[in-house]
Design a protein around this motif. Structure first.
Motif, PDB file in Angstrom:
ATOM      1  N   THR A 185       0.826  -1.178  -0.183  1.00  0.00           N
ATOM      2  CA  THR A 185       0.018   0.171  -0.069  1.00  0.00           C
ATOM      3  C   THR A 185       0.756   1.345   0.073  1.00  0.00           C
ATOM      4  O   THR A 185       1.913   1.063   0.463  1.00  0.00           O
ATOM      5  N   PHE A 186       0.531   2.390  -0.605  1.00  0.00           N
ATOM      6  CA  PHE A 186       0.969   3.571  -0.672  1.00  0.00           C
ATOM      7  C   PHE A 186      -0.006   4.838  -0.408  1.00  0.00           C
ATOM      8  O   PHE A 186      -1.032   4.526  -1.174  1.00  0.00           O
ATOM      9  N   ALA A 187       0.252   5.773   0.428  1.00  0.00           N
ATOM     10  CA  ALA A 187      -0.510   6.943   0.321  1.00  0.00           C
ATOM     11  C   ALA A 187       0.278   7.936   0.652  1.00  0.00           C
ATOM     12  O   ALA A 187       1.305   8.144   1.329  1.00  0.00           O
ATOM     13  N   ALA A 188      -0.252   9.064  -0.303  1.00  0.00           N
ATOM     14  CA  ALA A 188       0.402  10.470  -0.048  1.00  0.00           C
ATOM     15  C   ALA A 188      -0.879  11.512   0.092  1.00  0.00           C
ATOM     16  O   ALA A 188      -1.828  11.301  -0.495  1.00  0.00           O
ATOM     17  N   ASN A 189      -0.693  12.490   1.001  1.00  0.00           N
ATOM     18  CA  ASN A 189      -1.430  13.358   1.334  1.00  0.00           C
ATOM     19  C   ASN A 189      -0.721  14.736   1.208  1.00  0.00           C
ATOM     20  O   ASN A 189       0.281  14.870   1.687  1.00  0.00           O
ATOM     21  N   ARG A 190      -1.436  15.796   0.818  1.00  0.00           N
ATOM     22  CA  ARG A 190      -1.140  17.238   0.921  1.00  0.00           C
ATOM     23  C   ARG A 190      -2.136  18.093   1.489  1.00  0.00           C
ATOM     24  O   ARG A 190      -3.664  18.013   0.809  1.00  0.00           O
ATOM     25  N   ASN A 191      -2.051  19.081   2.074  1.00  0.00           N
ATOM     26  CA  ASN A 191      -3.062  19.944   2.415  1.00  0.00           C
ATOM     27  C   ASN A 191      -2.512  21.214   2.520  1.00  0.00           C
ATOM     28  O   ASN A 191      -1.357  21.496   2.842  1.00  0.00           O
ATOM     29  N   LYS A 192      -3.545  22.471   2.096  1.00  0.00           N
ATOM     30  CA  LYS A 192      -2.970  23.688   2.067  1.00  0.00           C
ATOM     31  C   LYS A 192      -4.146  24.578   2.869  1.00  0.00           C
ATOM     32  O   LYS A 192      -5.251  24.520   2.492  1.00  0.00           O
ATOM     33  N   ILE A 193      -3.774  25.511   3.574  1.00  0.00           N
ATOM     34  CA  ILE A 193      -4.712  26.310   4.286  1.00  0.00           C
ATOM     35  C   ILE A 193      -5.113  27.751   3.278  1.00  0.00           C
ATOM     36  O   ILE A 193      -4.098  28.501   3.081  1.00  0.00           O
ATOM     37  N   VAL A 194      -6.081  27.661   2.835  1.00  0.00           N
ATOM     38  CA  VAL A 194      -6.385  28.757   2.056  1.00  0.00           C
ATOM     39  C   VAL A 194      -7.044  29.935   2.618  1.00  0.00           C
ATOM     40  O   VAL A 194      -6.822  31.178   2.152  1.00  0.00           O
ATOM     41  N   SER A 195      -7.728  29.971   3.690  1.00  0.00           N
ATOM     42  CA  SER A 195      -8.160  31.053   4.531  1.00  0.00           C
ATOM     43  C   SER A 195      -8.530  30.607   6.088  1.00  0.00           C
ATOM     44  O   SER A 195      -8.729  29.576   6.351  1.00  0.00           O
ATOM     45  N   LEU A 196      -8.387  31.842   6.912  1.00  0.00           N
ATOM     46  CA  LEU A 196      -8.562  31.574   8.082  1.00  0.00           C
ATOM     47  C   LEU A 196      -9.227  32.740   8.723  1.00  0.00           C
ATOM     48  O   LEU A 196      -9.200  34.132   8.040  1.00  0.00           O
ATOM     49  N   PRO A 197      -9.659  32.971   9.755  1.00  0.00           N
ATOM     50  CA  PRO A 197     -10.268  34.266  10.406  1.00  0.00           C
ATOM     51  C   PRO A 197      -9.168  35.077  10.769  1.00  0.00           C
ATOM     52  O   PRO A 197      -9.390  36.385  11.030  1.00  0.00           O
ATOM     53  N   ASP A 198      -8.042  34.684  10.767  1.00  0.00           N
ATOM     54  CA  ASP A 198      -6.658  35.616  11.101  1.00  0.00           C
ATOM     55  C   ASP A 198      -5.636  35.051  10.093  1.00  0.00           C
ATOM     56  O   ASP A 198      -5.679  33.973   9.560  1.00  0.00           O
ATOM     57  N   SER A 199      -4.752  35.812  10.080  1.00  0.00           N
ATOM     58  CA  SER A 199      -3.492  35.413   9.209  1.00  0.00           C
ATOM     59  C   SER A 199      -2.808  34.247   9.588  1.00  0.00           C
ATOM     60  O   SER A 199      -2.231  33.296   8.835  1.00  0.00           O
ATOM     61  N   SER A 200      -2.641  34.069  11.130  1.00  0.00           N
ATOM     62  CA  SER A 200      -2.237  32.835  11.641  1.00  0.00           C
ATOM     63  C   SER A 200      -2.977  32.289  12.996  1.00  0.00           C
ATOM     64  O   SER A 200      -3.424  33.552  13.581  1.00  0.00           O
ATOM     65  N   ILE A 201      -2.935  31.228  13.296  1.00  0.00           N
ATOM     66  CA  ILE A 201      -3.435  30.665  14.529  1.00  0.00           C
ATOM     67  C   ILE A 201      -2.753  29.651  15.145  1.00  0.00           C
ATOM     68  O   ILE A 201      -2.220  28.823  14.527  1.00  0.00           O
ATOM     69  N   ILE A 202      -2.364  30.029  16.578  1.00  0.00           N
ATOM     70  CA  ILE A 202      -1.657  29.043  17.201  1.00  0.00           C
ATOM     71  C   ILE A 202      -2.627  27.936  17.896  1.00  0.00           C
ATOM     72  O   ILE A 202      -3.553  28.464  18.464  1.00  0.00           O
ATOM     73  N   LEU A 203      -2.334  26.678  17.227  1.00  0.00           N
ATOM     74  CA  LEU A 203      -3.211  25.730  17.824  1.00  0.00           C
ATOM     75  C   LEU A 203      -2.791  24.845  18.912  1.00  0.00           C
ATOM     76  O   LEU A 203      -3.720  24.390  19.807  1.00  0.00           O
ATOM     77  N   ARG A 204      -1.519  24.697  19.198  1.00  0.00           N
ATOM     78  CA  ARG A 204      -0.917  23.989  20.300  1.00  0.00           C
ATOM     79  C   ARG A 204       0.613  24.437  20.656  1.00  0.00           C
ATOM     80  O   ARG A 204       1.210  25.133  19.712  1.00  0.00           O
ATOM     81  N   THR A 205       0.813  24.555  21.777  1.00  0.00           N
ATOM     82  CA  THR A 205       2.187  25.158  22.222  1.00  0.00           C
ATOM     83  C   THR A 205       3.036  23.975  22.780  1.00  0.00           C
ATOM     84  O   THR A 205       2.536  23.046  23.415  1.00  0.00           O
ATOM     85  N   GLY A 206       4.486  24.057  22.468  1.00  0.00           N
ATOM     86  CA  GLY A 206       5.148  22.888  22.951  1.00  0.00           C
ATOM     87  C   GLY A 206       5.664  23.355  24.241  1.00  0.00           C
ATOM     88  O   GLY A 206       5.576  24.330  24.926  1.00  0.00           O
ATOM     89  N   PRO A 207       6.802  22.665  24.823  1.00  0.00           N
ATOM     90  CA  PRO A 207       7.277  22.748  26.190  1.00  0.00           C
ATOM     91  C   PRO A 207       8.331  23.703  26.278  1.00  0.00           C
ATOM     92  O   PRO A 207       8.728  24.560  27.335  1.00  0.00           O
ATOM     93  N   ILE A 208       9.050  24.148  25.335  1.00  0.00           N
ATOM     94  CA  ILE A 208      10.196  24.970  25.398  1.00  0.00           C
ATOM     95  C   ILE A 208      10.562  25.705  23.993  1.00  0.00           C
ATOM     96  O   ILE A 208       9.619  25.538  23.039  1.00  0.00           O
ATOM     97  N   ALA A 209      11.169  26.831  24.113  1.00  0.00           N
ATOM     98  CA  ALA A 209      11.826  27.721  23.011  1.00  0.00           C
ATOM     99  C   ALA A 209      10.524  28.079  21.993  1.00  0.00           C
ATOM    100  O   ALA A 209      10.864  28.147  20.746  1.00  0.00           O
TER     101      ALA A 209
END
Length: 738
Positions: free
Chosen positions: A486-510
Motif C-alpha cells: 500500500t502507498f498513500a500520499a496526502n497534501r493540504n493547504k490552508i486557503v483562508s482563516l479568520p486571522d493570518s495565523s492561529i496558534i493551535l498548540r504550544t510545546g514545552p520550550i523555545a
C-alpha cells in the motif's frame, strides 16, 4: 576512591569506594512485560434461532514494575426468524477492565521518565530500594541525588493509579418484510459505561502534597441510539434495478463525573476519603448532547455494469445550539457515486479478470461531540476550595455562531485485476476541501482568555492511495506466495482563516508551537531556531563560538507524514503459513523533549565531541561588513555550546525527522492434519508464534518516532514529552476447534 552514599545509613559512607559506572541499570529497572489471552467461542442453532457466545480474558503485566491490566469481555448474539416475514436479532457485549496500578507518564516528578532523565550512571540503582527515610517510614521519601525527581521505587510502589471500568453495549433489531420489495428495519442501541478511578499519593509526594493525597473519580456515560430504515428493492426491468431507502435516528449522549479529593491525609498510608486532613474538594463535571438525523439512499444499476448511488442526510445537533437560539443546528450533506465495470461491458483480453472505474463526490458534516462551546461556562474557583462554591471566569472564549464542519471530497479510482485475480491494483485519487473546521486557538491573555473556539476557514486537501496485491507463486506442491503493498500520499493547504495565523498548540520550550497559517499546512511546526546565512548555514557567535538563536519563531517543519507505505508477504506451504509485514512513513518532524533534557545533562553521545579541547561548529560567522566567513572560533564552554544547539532556547535543534521503516509483525503458524486429531474430539488445532514491533530503522534519536502526547483526552503529535520506551513483543498462540 571516594566517599559515596551508604544506602544503609542513608548518609555519606565512612569508607572510600571506587567511583565506577553502573551500566544498563536503567534498562534493567524496566521488566519484561507479559500478556496472556484466553478466549472461548461457542456457536450453534436450534430450529429457527442461532446463537453465538464469545468469552475473552486478557491479563497483562507491563514493563514498569507493579503495573498492569486485566480485561474480560463477554459477547452474546442471537438471531431468530420468528415468522417468514419477521426476523429479530440481539447483541450484548460486556467489557470489564481493571488495573490496580497504571503508570504515570509525561514530564513531571511523579513520572518514571522524569527520573529517567535525571538519574546518574555513577550511582547504584540498588541504593534506592530502601526508599523511606530511616525512622520516618511512610512519611519521608529518600532520594539522595536531586530534589527534582521522586525515587523510582517509591513511584512504582506508592504512587498508585487505580482504574476499574465496566462497559455494556447492546442492540435489538427487528426487520419485517411487508412484500418482496418492501421491508422495514427498527433498531435500538445502548452503550453504558461506569468507571471508577483512584490516585494514591504518599506523604512527601512533592511540595504540593507534603501529607499525601487520595483522589477518587466516578464516571458514568450513556449513549442511546434509535433508528429506522425503510427499504424498497425493485427490479424495474430485466436491465434496471433500484434500491431506495429512507431512515432516521435519534442519538442521546449523557456524561457525569464526580471527583472527590482529600489532598492531605491524617494517617499516612491510609487511602480513604474519610482520612482527609483538610475539607474534601468536590469537582463535578457533566455534559449532554443530542443529534437527530434523517437520511436517504437511492441505488440503481444497469445491466450489472453501471451503478449509481445517491445519498442525502440532514443532522440537527444540539452541540451547535446556544441558550438563545436553535436555528443554526441543522446541516445537510449529500453524496453521489458512479461506477462502471469495463470488464462487463467490453470484451477484454483474457488476462483481465476485472476492470472497474469509479467516481464520487461527497460531503460530510459534523458539529462535533463536545457540547457547551457556544456559550460561557464557569468552573469552580481553585477546584472548589473557596466557600459557597465560588466560580471563576471562563478561560475559553465561546463561539455563539459556531458552524458545522463540512468536508467536500471528489474521488476518482480504478480497480484492476489480472490473470484470474493473481494480480490486483486499486488506485484512488481524491481532492477536496474542509470548511469551518472547529478548532481551539491560543489567544493573547490580555484579552482575558487563554483560548477561543473558532471556525477555521478553508483547508484544501488532496492525495492518492494505491493498493497492489499479487500471487507470484502458486505451485501444485502446496507452496503459495502472496504479497501486498500500500502507498498513500496526502497534501493540504490552508486557503483562508479568520486571522493570518492561529496558534493551535504550544510545546514545552523555545516557543515551539503548532501554527495554522494562510498558505501553510495543518501540522506546521514553528519555534525559535538557528540564525542562518542567506545560503542556509548556521551562524555562530564570533566571541563564544556558540550557535546564534533567532529572537522570533521560525518554520521548522510539518508534523504530518507526506507518504506512508506498507509491504506484506504471506508464504504458505502445506499446513505451514508465514506472514511478515513492514511499514514506513516519510516526510514529518517532531520535537523531542527527552533529547533536549538529556543533551542538557551531557548524557548523549552526541555531546561527546569537543569535551576536552573545544569544538568549532559547522557553519559561518558574520563579519562586521555583513559578509560571511567559515566559522573559525573554538567554543570552549562545551555546556553552553550544546545548549545553544539543543537546549531550552532552541526548538529547532531538538527537532528531528520521524521517518521510519518498521518490521511491524511476523507470524508462523502450523495447522495440524485432521487425521492426527481422530479420537481427540477436536476438529482443528493451530499452533503459532508471532512477534510485533520487531525492529525500527529511524533517524529519530529517542525510543519510537510514532510517539503520541496526551493532551486532555486527545493524543496529539508534534511534541514528544517524556515518552516511555517502546516495546518489542514475542508470543505464541494456540487455537483449538471442537
Amino acid at each position: 576512591m571516594f566517599y559515596q552514599y551508604d544506602p544503609v545509613t542513608q548518609t555519606q559512607g565512612l569508607i572510600r569506594t571506587p567511583w565506577v559506572p553502573y551500566k544498563n541499570q536503567i534498562r534493567d529497572f524496566f521488566q519484561t512485560g507479559t500478556n496472556l489471552t484466553n478466549s472461548l467461542t461457542l456457536d450453534g442453532a436450534y430450529k429457527n434461532t442461532a446463537a453465538r457466545l464469545s468469552i475473552t480474558n486478557q491479563n497483562n503485566t507491563w514493563i514498569v514494575p507493579e503495573t498492569g491490566m486485566e480485561r474480560t469481555s463477554v459477547a452474546l448474539s442471537l438471531n431468530s426468524k420468528i415468522t417468514s416475514k419477521l426476523n429479530i436479532s440481539a447483541k450484548v457485549n460486556y467489557n470489564n477492565r481493571f488495573s490496580d496500578n497504571l503508570p504515570g507518564n509525561g514530564y513531571g516528578n511523579q513520572s518514571l521518565m522524569y527520573w529517567f532523565i535525571f538519574w546518574q550512571p555513577s550511582a547504584d540503582l540498588n541504593w534506592l530500594k530502601n526508599y523511606w527515610v530511616n525512622g520516618s517510614e511512610n512519611k519521608l521519601i529518600e532520594y539522595p541525588f536531586s530534589s527534582f525527581p521522586e525515587n523510582p521505587y517509591a513511584i512504582s510502589h506508592e504512587f498508585i493509579n487505580r482504574s476499574g471500568r465496566n462497559g455494556l453495549t447492546g442492540n435489538v433489531q427487528a426487520s419485517y418484510q411487508f412484500t418482496n420489495e418492501l421491508s422495514l428495519q427498527l433498531r435500538t442501541t445502548m452503550d453504558l459505561a461506569s468507571e471508577r478511578r483512584a490516585q494514591e499519593r504518599p506523604y512527601d509526594a512533592g511540595s504540593r502534597l507534603p501529607t499525601g493525597s487520595y483522589r477518587e473519580q466516578k464516571i458514568y456515560g450513556q449513549e442511546t441510539n434509535i433508528d429506522f430504515l425503510l427499504k424498497y428493492d425493485k427490479n424495474i426491468s430485466n436491465d434496471v434495478k433500484m434500491i431506495a431507502t429512507v431512515g432516521g435516528s435519534q442519538l442521546r449522549n449523557k456524561y457525569n463525573k464526580t471527583d472527590l479529593r482529600a489532598d492531605g491525609l491524617k494517617i499516612p498510608g491510609e487511602y480513604t476519603l474519610e482520612n482527609n486532613l483538610y475539607p474534601l474538594v468536590s469537582i463535578p463535571d457533566t455534559s449532554r448532547y443530542r443529534i437527530n438525523s434523517f437520511y436517504g439512499v437511492l441505488s440503481t444499476s444497469y445491466k450489472n455494469y453501471l451503478y449509481l448511488d445517491i445519498t442525502g442526510r440532514k443532522d440537527w445537533s444540539s452541540v451547535l445550539a446556544t441558550p438563545n437560539r436553535t436555528d443554526n443546528v441543522g446541516f445537510f450533506y449529500p453524496s453521489a457515486s458512479l461506477s462502471f465495470s469495463l470488464s462487463d461491458y467490453f470484451k477484454l483480453p483474457k488476462a483481465v479478470s476485472l476492470a472497474k472505474l469509479r467516481a464520487s463526490v461527497s460531503q460530510v458534516g459534523s458539529g462535533g461531540t463536545t457540547p457547551y462551546r457556544t456559550s460561557y461556562t464557569y468552573s469552580l474557583a481553585s477546584n472548589g476550595t473557596y466557600p459557597d462554591s465560588a466560580l471563576v471566569n471562563p478561560s475559553t472564549l465561546p463561539n455563539p455562531n459556531l458552524k458545522p464542519l463540512k468536508t467536500t471530497t471528489y474521488e476518482f479510482g480504478t480497480d484492476l485485476r489480472f490473470f484470474g485475480d493473481r494480480l490486483g491494483l486499486d488506485v484512488a485519487y481524491y481532492a477536496g476541501n474542509t470548511k469551518n473546521q472547529i478548532l481551539t486557538r491560543t489567544v493573547d491573555r490580555s484579552s482575558g482568555y487563554n483560548t477561543a473556539i473558532i471556525n477555521a476557514g478553508q483547508i484544501n486537501n488532496s492525495g492518492i492511495e494505491v493498493a497492489l496485491n499479487a500471487i507470484p507463486i502458486k505451485h501444485q506442491s502446496g507452496f503459495m506466495w502472496s504479497t501486498y503493498m500500500t502507498f498513500a500520499a496526502n497534501r493540504n493547504k490552508i486557503v483562508s482563516l479568520p486571522d493570518s495565523s492561529i496558534i493551535l498548540r504550544t510545546g514545552p520550550i523555545a516557543g515551539g508551537q503548532i501554527v495554522a497559517k494562510v498558505g501553510g499546512s495543518m501540522g506546521d511546526l514553528y519555534g525559535r531556531g538557528y540564525v542562518r546565512s542567506p545560503d542556509g548555514q548556521i551562524v555562530y557567535d564570533p566571541v563564544t563560538g556558540n550557535a546564534k538563536i533567532t529572537s522570533d519563531v521560525v518554520y521548522i517543519g510539518n508534523t504530518t507524514p507526506k507518504f506512508k507505505f506498507s509491504f506484506g508477504n504471506n508464504f504458505n506451504y502445506k499446513r505451514f503459513s508465514l506472514n511478515v509485514l513492514f511499514d514506513a512513513q516519510v516526510g514529518a518532524v517532531g520535537h523531542s523533549l527527552l533529547n533536549y533534557k538529556m543533551v542538557e545533562q551531557g548524557k548523549l553521545a552526541s555531546t561527546l565531541p569537543g569535551r576536552y579541547s573545544g569544538i568549532i561548529g559547522k557553519g559561518v560567522i558574520q563579519n562586521p561588513d555583513g559578509t560571511y566567513r567559515p566559522n573559525d572560533v573554538i567554543a570552549y564552554d562545551i555546556d553552553d555550546y550544546y545548549r545553544s544547539h539543543m537546549g531550552s532556547e532552541n526548538a529547532e535543534g531538538s527537532t528531528f525527522s520521524t521517518d521510519f521503516i518498521k518490521f511491524r509483525e511476523a507470524s508462523l503458524n502450523y495447522s495440524f492434519h485432521p487425521k492426527w486429531l481422530v479420537n481427540t474430539g477436536l476438529s482443528s488445532v493451530t499452533l503459532g508464534i508471532y512477534g510485533r514491533n520487531l525492529f525500527i530503522w529511524s533517524p529519530w534519536p529517542m525510543f519510537d518516532p510514532e510517539f503520541g502526547t496526551l493532551s486532555g483526552s486527545d493524543i496529539v503529535t508534534g511534541f514528544e514529552i517524556g515518552q516511555f520506551p517502546s516495546t518489542r513483543t514475542f508470543g505464541f498462540n494456540l487455537v483449538v476447534g471442537i
